[in-house]
Design an enzyme around this catalytic site. Structure first.
Site, PDB file in Angstrom:
ATOM      1  N   ASP A 139       0.859  -1.191   0.000  1.00 11.58           N
ATOM      2  CA  ASP A 139       0.000   0.000   0.000  1.00 11.58           C
ATOM      3  C   ASP A 139       0.895   1.241   0.000  1.00 11.58           C
ATOM      4  OD1 ASP A 139      -1.753   2.176   0.919  1.00 11.58           O
ATOM      5  OD2 ASP A 139      -3.196   0.587   1.307  1.00 11.58           O
ATOM      6  N   VAL A 172     -10.870   2.614  -3.422  1.00 13.49           N
ATOM      7  CA  VAL A 172     -10.488   2.009  -4.705  1.00 13.49           C
ATOM      8  C   VAL A 172     -11.460   0.857  -4.953  1.00 13.49           C
ATOM      9  CG1 VAL A 172      -8.706   0.803  -6.012  1.00 13.49           C
ATOM     10  CG2 VAL A 172      -8.051   2.653  -4.460  1.00 13.49           C
ATOM     11  N   HIS A 200     -10.237  -5.785  -2.526  1.00 12.68           N
ATOM     12  CA  HIS A 200      -8.899  -5.970  -1.949  1.00 12.68           C
ATOM     13  C   HIS A 200      -9.010  -6.110  -0.444  1.00 12.68           C
ATOM     14  CE1 HIS A 200      -9.717  -1.641  -2.064  1.00 12.68           C
ATOM     15  NE2 HIS A 200      -9.046  -1.573  -0.934  1.00 12.68           N
ATOM     16  N   HIS A 236      -6.749  -5.521   3.140  1.00 14.51           N
ATOM     17  CA  HIS A 236      -5.589  -4.901   3.786  1.00 14.51           C
ATOM     18  C   HIS A 236      -5.008  -5.870   4.813  1.00 14.51           C
ATOM     19  CE1 HIS A 236      -6.697  -0.672   2.579  1.00 14.51           C
ATOM     20  NE2 HIS A 236      -7.892  -1.242   2.478  1.00 14.51           N
TER      21      HIS A 236
HETATM   22  P1  AMP Z   1      -9.716   1.198   0.357  1.00 15.47           P
HETATM   23  O1  AMP Z   1     -10.031   2.501   1.035  1.00 15.47           O
HETATM   24  O2  AMP Z   1     -10.030  -0.005   1.197  1.00 15.47           O
HETATM   25  O3  AMP Z   1     -10.369   1.160  -1.001  1.00 15.47           O
HETATM   26  O4  AMP Z   1      -8.156   1.152   0.210  1.00 15.47           O
HETATM   27  C1  AMP Z   1      -7.472   1.526  -0.928  1.00 15.47           C
HETATM   28  C2  AMP Z   1      -6.021   1.522  -0.534  1.00 15.47           C
HETATM   29  O5  AMP Z   1      -5.274   1.624  -1.705  1.00 15.47           O
HETATM   30  C3  AMP Z   1      -5.611   2.685   0.381  1.00 15.47           C
HETATM   31  O6  AMP Z   1      -5.065   2.172   1.572  1.00 15.47           O
HETATM   32  C4  AMP Z   1      -4.578   3.442  -0.461  1.00 15.47           C
HETATM   33  O7  AMP Z   1      -3.514   3.911   0.321  1.00 15.47           O
HETATM   34  C5  AMP Z   1      -4.130   2.382  -1.440  1.00 15.47           C
HETATM   35  N1  AMP Z   1      -3.663   2.851  -2.730  1.00 15.47           N
HETATM   36  C6  AMP Z   1      -4.169   3.820  -3.512  1.00 15.47           C
HETATM   37  N2  AMP Z   1      -3.493   3.914  -4.678  1.00 15.47           N
HETATM   38  C7  AMP Z   1      -2.522   2.964  -4.622  1.00 15.47           C
HETATM   39  C8  AMP Z   1      -1.491   2.551  -5.515  1.00 15.47           C
HETATM   40  N3  AMP Z   1      -1.304   3.139  -6.707  1.00 15.47           N
HETATM   41  N4  AMP Z   1      -0.676   1.536  -5.132  1.00 15.47           N
HETATM   42  C9  AMP Z   1      -0.834   0.930  -3.936  1.00 15.47           C
HETATM   43  N5  AMP Z   1      -1.800   1.281  -3.045  1.00 15.47           N
HETATM   44  C10 AMP Z   1      -2.631   2.272  -3.387  1.00 15.47           C
END
Ligand code: AMP
Length: 143
Positions: A36, A101, A105, A107
């Protein structure tokens, strides 16, 4: 109300297609794991199925076996690789829950006694730190 459709141009779809870079720590035929970029703690890893779904709510149930098999592998690896006391596993569905996003996924975050998580989607980590942390996890996955 109609469900929001999957957007094939979301950032994780682009990472899965190799269109934008990531610090990958694991890949098999169904699942990828990468760092992340805004970690809530050192070693914060995202485990992502290759099959397209917006989140858990619209995913095909066949996604979950391979996905959570890798979540467990990565959770064990981050615990070992970072000498952590525990591991937090989190997953968000739709904006009201904190999802930002829209590709399913999970975490996986190493945890240390008495140390709180940093905010969700807080500051960007330096690429060299992400690279070092990714290498620790790859090494733990190999051992
Ligand atoms: P969520 O809020 O559960 O959708 O988490 C999305 C996660 O993706 C967040 O923790 C962001 O920090 C992470 N994130 C966003 N863009 C990227 C990227 N390009 N590469 C890796 N992690 C990302």
């Amino acid at each position: 109300m109609a469900e929001t459709p999957y957007d094939t141009d979301n950032i994780f779809a682009k990472i899965l297609r190799g269109e934008i870079p990531s610090h990958r720590v694991y890949e098999d035929e169904a699942v990828v794991a990468f760092m992340d970029v805004m970690p809530q703690g050192p070693g914060h890893t995202l485990v992502v199925p290759k099959a397209p779904s917006r989140n858990l709510l619209d995913a095909d149930p066949s996604t979950f076996g391979p996905l959570f098999t890798v979540v467990q592998k990565v959770a064990r690896a981050v615990k070992r690789g970072f000498g952590a006391d525990g591991v937090t596993v989190m997953q968000f569905n739709e904006p009201a829950s904190g999802q930002t996003v829209y590709h399913l996924h999970v975490h996986v975050i190493p945890r240390f006694d008495g140390i709180p998580l940093k905010p969700h989607t807080g500051g960007m980590e330096k690429p060299e730190v992400l690279a070092q942390n990714a290498e620790k996890i790859r090494a733990a996955l190999r051992s």
